[in-house]
Scaffold this motif. Structure first.
Motif, PDB file in Angstrom:
ATOM      1  N   ASN A  46      -1.547   4.693  36.819  1.00 48.69           N
ATOM      2  CA  ASN A  46      -0.539   5.715  37.112  1.00 48.69           C
ATOM      3  C   ASN A  46       0.756   5.459  36.345  1.00 48.69           C
ATOM      4  O   ASN A  46       1.854   5.457  36.887  1.00 48.69           O
ATOM      5  CB  ASN A  46      -0.256   5.749  38.627  1.00 48.69           C
ATOM      6  N   LYS A  47       0.603   5.239  35.016  1.00 48.63           N
ATOM      7  CA  LYS A  47       1.752   4.906  34.177  1.00 48.63           C
ATOM      8  C   LYS A  47       2.436   6.172  33.675  1.00 48.63           C
ATOM      9  O   LYS A  47       1.773   7.073  33.153  1.00 48.63           O
ATOM     10  CB  LYS A  47       1.314   4.049  32.986  1.00 48.63           C
ATOM     11  N   PRO A  48       3.755   6.246  33.782  1.00 52.34           N
ATOM     12  CA  PRO A  48       4.483   7.393  33.213  1.00 52.34           C
ATOM     13  C   PRO A  48       4.680   7.188  31.706  1.00 52.34           C
ATOM     14  O   PRO A  48       4.712   6.061  31.217  1.00 52.34           O
ATOM     15  CB  PRO A  48       5.819   7.351  33.949  1.00 52.34           C
ATOM     16  N   GLY A  49       4.818   8.268  30.987  1.00 51.09           N
ATOM     17  CA  GLY A  49       5.128   8.171  29.560  1.00 51.09           C
ATOM     18  C   GLY A  49       3.979   7.611  28.746  1.00 51.09           C
ATOM     19  O   GLY A  49       2.821   7.599  29.169  1.00 51.09           O
ATOM     20  N   ASN A  50       4.309   7.128  27.541  1.00 48.32           N
ATOM     21  CA  ASN A  50       3.305   6.598  26.632  1.00 48.32           C
ATOM     22  C   ASN A  50       2.840   5.213  27.072  1.00 48.32           C
ATOM     23  O   ASN A  50       3.610   4.419  27.585  1.00 48.32           O
ATOM     24  CB  ASN A  50       3.867   6.525  25.210  1.00 48.32           C
ATOM     25  N   VAL A  51       1.577   4.941  26.836  1.00 50.60           N
ATOM     26  CA  VAL A  51       0.985   3.638  27.153  1.00 50.60           C
ATOM     27  C   VAL A  51       0.794   2.867  25.859  1.00 50.60           C
ATOM     28  O   VAL A  51       0.263   3.398  24.874  1.00 50.60           O
ATOM     29  CB  VAL A  51      -0.371   3.804  27.864  1.00 50.60           C
ATOM     30  N   PHE A  52       1.234   1.604  25.829  1.00 55.74           N
ATOM     31  CA  PHE A  52       1.026   0.788  24.635  1.00 55.74           C
ATOM     32  C   PHE A  52      -0.386   0.196  24.669  1.00 55.74           C
ATOM     33  O   PHE A  52      -0.812  -0.349  25.675  1.00 55.74           O
ATOM     34  CB  PHE A  52       2.038  -0.353  24.550  1.00 55.74           C
ATOM     35  N   LEU A  53      -1.078   0.301  23.544  1.00 54.30           N
ATOM     36  CA  LEU A  53      -2.351  -0.387  23.360  1.00 54.30           C
ATOM     37  C   LEU A  53      -2.490  -0.656  21.871  1.00 54.30           C
ATOM     38  O   LEU A  53      -2.477   0.276  21.065  1.00 54.30           O
ATOM     39  CB  LEU A  53      -3.523   0.457  23.871  1.00 54.30           C
ATOM     40  N   GLY A  54      -2.594  -1.926  21.520  1.00 51.83           N
ATOM     41  CA  GLY A  54      -2.642  -2.307  20.118  1.00 51.83           C
ATOM     42  C   GLY A  54      -4.065  -2.435  19.607  1.00 51.83           C
ATOM     43  O   GLY A  54      -4.905  -3.094  20.233  1.00 51.83           O
ATOM     44  N   LEU A  55      -4.341  -1.800  18.466  1.00 54.22           N
ATOM     45  CA  LEU A  55      -5.648  -1.904  17.817  1.00 54.22           C
ATOM     46  C   LEU A  55      -5.673  -3.195  17.005  1.00 54.22           C
ATOM     47  O   LEU A  55      -5.065  -3.273  15.939  1.00 54.22           O
ATOM     48  CB  LEU A  55      -5.890  -0.696  16.918  1.00 54.22           C
ATOM     49  N   VAL A  56      -6.368  -4.201  17.500  1.00 54.68           N
ATOM     50  CA  VAL A  56      -6.363  -5.524  16.873  1.00 54.68           C
ATOM     51  C   VAL A  56      -7.335  -5.589  15.699  1.00 54.68           C
ATOM     52  O   VAL A  56      -7.060  -6.175  14.661  1.00 54.68           O
ATOM     53  CB  VAL A  56      -6.708  -6.604  17.926  1.00 54.68           C
ATOM     54  N   HIS A  57      -8.499  -4.999  15.861  1.00 54.85           N
ATOM     55  CA  HIS A  57      -9.499  -4.955  14.789  1.00 54.85           C
ATOM     56  C   HIS A  57     -10.290  -3.672  14.951  1.00 54.85           C
ATOM     57  O   HIS A  57     -10.169  -2.972  15.962  1.00 54.85           O
ATOM     58  CB  HIS A  57     -10.428  -6.182  14.853  1.00 54.85           C
ATOM     59  N   ARG A  58     -11.115  -3.334  13.982  1.00 56.65           N
ATOM     60  CA  ARG A  58     -11.860  -2.083  13.997  1.00 56.65           C
ATOM     61  C   ARG A  58     -13.356  -2.348  13.920  1.00 56.65           C
ATOM     62  O   ARG A  58     -13.782  -3.333  13.331  1.00 56.65           O
ATOM     63  CB  ARG A  58     -11.444  -1.188  12.818  1.00 56.65           C
ATOM     64  N   LEU A  59     -14.114  -1.436  14.490  1.00 51.16           N
ATOM     65  CA  LEU A  59     -15.551  -1.376  14.274  1.00 51.16           C
ATOM     66  C   LEU A  59     -15.861  -0.035  13.637  1.00 51.16           C
ATOM     67  O   LEU A  59     -15.287   0.991  14.017  1.00 51.16           O
ATOM     68  CB  LEU A  59     -16.316  -1.502  15.595  1.00 51.16           C
ATOM     69  N   ASP A  60     -16.746  -0.029  12.647  1.00 45.40           N
ATOM     70  CA  ASP A  60     -17.137   1.237  12.032  1.00 45.40           C
ATOM     71  C   ASP A  60     -17.670   2.190  13.095  1.00 45.40           C
ATOM     72  O   ASP A  60     -18.255   1.759  14.097  1.00 45.40           O
ATOM     73  CB  ASP A  60     -18.224   0.999  10.979  1.00 45.40           C
ATOM     74  N   ARG A  61     -17.501   3.462  12.860  1.00 43.26           N
ATOM     75  CA  ARG A  61     -17.905   4.470  13.844  1.00 43.26           C
ATOM     76  C   ARG A  61     -19.349   4.297  14.333  1.00 43.26           C
ATOM     77  O   ARG A  61     -19.609   4.403  15.536  1.00 43.26           O
ATOM     78  CB  ARG A  61     -17.691   5.874  13.259  1.00 43.26           C
ATOM     79  N   PRO A  62     -20.322   4.032  13.465  1.00 46.67           N
ATOM     80  CA  PRO A  62     -21.708   3.938  13.948  1.00 46.67           C
ATOM     81  C   PRO A  62     -22.026   2.625  14.675  1.00 46.67           C
ATOM     82  O   PRO A  62     -23.143   2.463  15.167  1.00 46.67           O
ATOM     83  CB  PRO A  62     -22.542   4.029  12.660  1.00 46.67           C
ATOM     84  N   VAL A  63     -21.069   1.701  14.734  1.00 46.92           N
ATOM     85  CA  VAL A  63     -21.317   0.355  15.267  1.00 46.92           C
ATOM     86  C   VAL A  63     -20.831   0.251  16.706  1.00 46.92           C
ATOM     87  O   VAL A  63     -19.764   0.754  17.053  1.00 46.92           O
ATOM     88  CB  VAL A  63     -20.617  -0.704  14.385  1.00 46.92           C
ATOM     89  N   GLY A  64     -21.608  -0.425  17.545  1.00 45.54           N
ATOM     90  CA  GLY A  64     -21.211  -0.659  18.923  1.00 45.54           C
ATOM     91  C   GLY A  64     -20.977  -2.126  19.186  1.00 45.54           C
ATOM     92  O   GLY A  64     -21.224  -2.982  18.341  1.00 45.54           O
ATOM     93  N   GLY A  65     -20.477  -2.424  20.399  1.00 45.88           N
ATOM     94  CA  GLY A  65     -20.338  -3.819  20.819  1.00 45.88           C
ATOM     95  C   GLY A  65     -18.933  -4.213  21.199  1.00 45.88           C
ATOM     96  O   GLY A  65     -18.059  -3.360  21.430  1.00 45.88           O
ATOM     97  N   ALA A  66     -18.715  -5.523  21.293  1.00 44.49           N
ATOM     98  CA  ALA A  66     -17.457  -6.079  21.787  1.00 44.49           C
ATOM     99  C   ALA A  66     -16.286  -5.697  20.880  1.00 44.49           C
ATOM    100  O   ALA A  66     -16.356  -5.837  19.659  1.00 44.49           O
ATOM    101  CB  ALA A  66     -17.560  -7.593  21.894  1.00 44.49           C
ATOM    102  N   MET A  67     -15.196  -5.232  21.513  1.00 45.49           N
ATOM    103  CA  MET A  67     -14.000  -4.832  20.779  1.00 45.49           C
ATOM    104  C   MET A  67     -12.777  -5.179  21.616  1.00 45.49           C
ATOM    105  O   MET A  67     -12.743  -4.901  22.819  1.00 45.49           O
ATOM    106  CB  MET A  67     -14.049  -3.332  20.480  1.00 45.49           C
ATOM    107  N   LEU A  68     -11.787  -5.782  20.996  1.00 42.00           N
ATOM    108  CA  LEU A  68     -10.611  -6.292  21.711  1.00 42.00           C
ATOM    109  C   LEU A  68      -9.369  -5.489  21.357  1.00 42.00           C
ATOM    110  O   LEU A  68      -9.136  -5.155  20.197  1.00 42.00           O
ATOM    111  CB  LEU A  68     -10.415  -7.772  21.371  1.00 42.00           C
ATOM    112  N   PHE A  69      -8.550  -5.195  22.379  1.00 45.74           N
ATOM    113  CA  PHE A  69      -7.278  -4.496  22.218  1.00 45.74           C
ATOM    114  C   PHE A  69      -6.174  -5.321  22.874  1.00 45.74           C
ATOM    115  O   PHE A  69      -6.434  -6.099  23.798  1.00 45.74           O
ATOM    116  CB  PHE A  69      -7.329  -3.117  22.874  1.00 45.74           C
TER     117      PHE A  69
END
Length: 241
Positions: A46-69
């Motif tokens: 229930n956060k007001p305004g914009n939420v910060f979330l940093g993209l630390v690394h990327r996975l290609d669109r067709p790829v699944g699995g563990a991803m950290l933010f």
């Protein structure tokens, strides 16, 4: 859209990315991981305004699995530094067409990306605008004309695993962009992010997050024991490669 959460605290969010979703907003305008997770955090807390979330690394669109933010700017900065210092450990499993004669090796090439085509070119020697790309691989199992391969990334270049393995003659199943033959019933690329190992940006605790391949029928070519072995083969206690 349901995205499994593998770990969450005040600083980190680790999820299992489904194949087919972009890591961040792109020209398609399709729902992306960063936007979806920001919306989820906003609603759950229930956060007001914009939420910060940093993209630390990327996975290609067709790829699944563990991803950290990163949930804070401090965490994002420290995690980015861990990637630059190569203390951010990443392992994958993939299925390749053909069976490598060399069962385990470290590959070093140079990658240049063509942003217009969204495709990379591999060079054996340094080339203009090409960046060093290093990975280690080990064949975990083989069956028929395919091999199940464990990958440990030492650098994080665009399409790195896909392009390097194709360059040595073993394209990933389903990866038509990098030379794979069509495989009936397979629409996703046979590549999965199986683990992330990293030092917590605040507590300094060594963390390991894991994810098992799922979704595509190609993973059913292998037993659970074979997939489990491949998923843990190149996870090492020492993350500083």
């Amino acid at each position: 859209m349901s995205i499994p959460i593998l770990f969450e605290d005040n600083h980190l969010l680790v999820v299992e990315k489904p194949p087919g979703i972009p890591s961040q907003e792109d020209e398609t305008g399709d729902a992306d991981m960063l936007t979806l997770l920001k919306q989820d955090l906003k609603e759950r807390y229930n956060k007001p305004g914009n939420v910060f979330l940093g993209l630390v690394h990327r996975l290609d669109r067709p790829v699944g699995g563990a991803m950290l933010f990163a949930k804070t700017s401090k965490a994002a900065s420290r995690l980015s530094e861990s990637i630059r210092s190569r203390s951010f450990g990443k392992t994958y499993v993939c299925i390749v067409q053909g069976i490598p004669a060399v069962q385990n090796a470290t590959l070093k090439h140079y990658i240049r990306k063509d942003n217009k085509r969204n495709q990379v070119t591999i060079y054996n020697q340094p080339a203009e605008d090409a960046k060093e790309a290093i990975l280690s691989y080990e064949v975990a199992a083989a069956s028929g004309k395919h091999a199940l391969v464990a990958i440990r990334l030492h650098t994080g270049r665009p399409h790195q695993i896909r392009a390097q393995l194709s360059h040595i003659g073993f394209p990933l199943v389903g990866d038509l962009k990098y030379g794979a033959a069509k495989t009936a019933g397979i629409s996703d690329i046979a590549l999965w992010s199986t683990s992330i190992s990293v030092e917590h940006p605040v507590t300094k605790e060594d963390l390991l997050f894991t994810s098992s391949p799922s979704g595509s029928p190609c993973w059913d070519w292998w037993s659970n024991d074979q997939l489990a072995r491949a998923s843990t083969l190149l996870i090492t206690p020492d993350r500083k490669d």
